[in-house]
Design a protein around this motif. Structure first.
Motif, PDB file in Angstrom:
ATOM      1  N   UNK A 129       0.833  -1.206   0.000  1.00 24.26           N
ATOM      2  CA  UNK A 129       0.000   0.000   0.000  1.00 24.26           C
ATOM      3  C   UNK A 129       0.872   1.262   0.000  1.00 24.26           C
ATOM      4  N   UNK A 133       0.933   4.121  -2.967  1.00 25.93           N
ATOM      5  CA  UNK A 133       0.669   5.550  -2.761  1.00 25.93           C
ATOM      6  C   UNK A 133       1.835   6.384  -3.283  1.00 25.93           C
ATOM      7  N   UNK A 148      -8.025   5.056  -6.983  1.00 31.02           N
ATOM      8  CA  UNK A 148      -8.512   5.176  -5.602  1.00 31.02           C
ATOM      9  C   UNK A 148      -9.148   3.876  -5.133  1.00 31.02           C
ATOM     10  N   UNK A 149      -9.891   3.246  -6.019  1.00 33.41           N
ATOM     11  CA  UNK A 149     -10.534   1.984  -5.647  1.00 33.41           C
ATOM     12  C   UNK A 149      -9.495   0.941  -5.247  1.00 33.41           C
ATOM     13  N   UNK A 151      -6.424   1.511  -4.121  1.00 35.94           N
ATOM     14  CA  UNK A 151      -5.837   1.919  -2.842  1.00 35.94           C
ATOM     15  C   UNK A 151      -6.790   1.612  -1.692  1.00 35.94           C
ATOM     16  N   UNK A 152      -8.070   1.881  -1.932  1.00 34.63           N
ATOM     17  CA  UNK A 152      -9.060   1.612  -0.888  1.00 34.63           C
ATOM     18  C   UNK A 152      -9.172   0.116  -0.607  1.00 34.63           C
ATOM     19  N   UNK A 155      -6.331  -0.843   1.513  1.00 36.35           N
ATOM     20  CA  UNK A 155      -6.554  -0.344   2.872  1.00 36.35           C
ATOM     21  C   UNK A 155      -7.569  -1.214   3.609  1.00 36.35           C
ATOM     22  N   UNK A 156      -8.627  -1.583   2.901  1.00 36.87           N
ATOM     23  CA  UNK A 156      -9.643  -2.446   3.509  1.00 36.87           C
ATOM     24  C   UNK A 156      -9.059  -3.807   3.856  1.00 36.87           C
TER      25      UNK A 156
END
Lengths: 183, 85
Positions: A129, A133, A148-149, A151-152, A155-156
């Protein structure tokens, strides 16, 4: 006896091996004689491929069971997974590990005498991650929803893994092999 | 300013971001921060907090970190400075 397995590196051996341990500490009271413990490791990520696809590691413990009264543990080294001479850190991947026990008559099929990590754990997801970024931050004007999806999603994934590692004695065996466990 | 001090400011900026978010949700005006941006901001925030500002320890370079702070500023409408010692 029921196993309560966990997987960890916690930067164990500088991330060069996977430490598998059993929290149940009741090997002394088990009724079966265990001769062999077998781990079958499968990689679920196409970027890390074993040959053959399932890596089988047998550990012969006959006669030294008492040694494990305080809880069985075993270190799977990178060489066992990726071949002799492999000394780098264990590769980033999603692994599934099945553990089964054998006595002189074959596999012990009694309930509680085998365990498969139905859940998966991710090696160093946080580093992936962070690096993602860093790469994307160089193009901040062009960041789109897809970026973004992803990266999200990472993160999830990390959040999910973290939340499961807190159930130390549950059957959830997520574990982040994270050498930067600074959260 | 050290990176350690900068992290406190990033912390405050993120706290303000989430506070604004909650306020906007209460008044029903959340279009400024789409849901995807909320998670994204959190990922950036956690990523920045994981770094130590020491290139011998971090996996990211100082330039990487500064770029991520810029991105964080953009997503959260913050104005955290990017220079640190």
């Amino acid at each position: 006896m029921a196993f309560n397995l966990g997987f960890t590196t916690s930067d164990y051996d500088q991330g060069k091996s996977i430490m598998i341990y059993d929290n149940s500490t009741d090997w002394a009271s088990q009724s079966e004689t265990v001769v062999t413990v077998r781990f079958e490791v499968t990689s679920l990520y196409s970027g890390v491929v074993f040959t053959p696809s399932t890596k089988t590691i047998d550990i012969v413990i006959d006669g030294v069971i008492v040694k494990f009264e305080q809880g069985f543990q075993y270190e799977i080294t990178g060489a066992e997974l990726f071949g002799l001479g492999y000394t780098e850190t264990v590769k980033d991947s999603i692994y599934r590990i099945k553990m089964s026990l054998f006595n002189s008559g074959g596999e012990i099929l009694t309930s509680g005498y085998n365990y498969t990590s139905e859940e998966v754990f991710y090696f160093n997801a946080q580093r992936i991650l962070d690096e993602y970024f860093a790469r994307k931050a160089n193009y901040i004007d062009n960041l789109d929803w897809e970026d973004k999806d992803y990266a999200n999603w990472l993160d999830t994934l990390i959040t999910t893994i973290e939340s499961n590692t807190r159930f130390g004695n549950s059957s959830a065996i997520y574990y982040v092999f994270d050498i930067f466990a600074n959260l | 300013m050290t990176y350690s001090s900068l992290k406190l400011i990033i912390n405050e900026a993120y706290a303000n971001f989430t506070y604004d978010l909650a306020k906007r949700a209460i008044v029903g005006a959340d279009s400024l921060y789409p849901r995807r941006d909320i998670f994204f901001a959190r990922g950036l925030y956690k990523c920045l907090l994981r770094q130590e500002g020491d290139e011998t320890k971090d996996i990211l370079t100082k330039e990487d970190i500064q770029n991520i702070i810029k991105l964080f500023n953009k997503v959260t409408s913050s104005s955290v400075q990017i220079e640190y010692e």
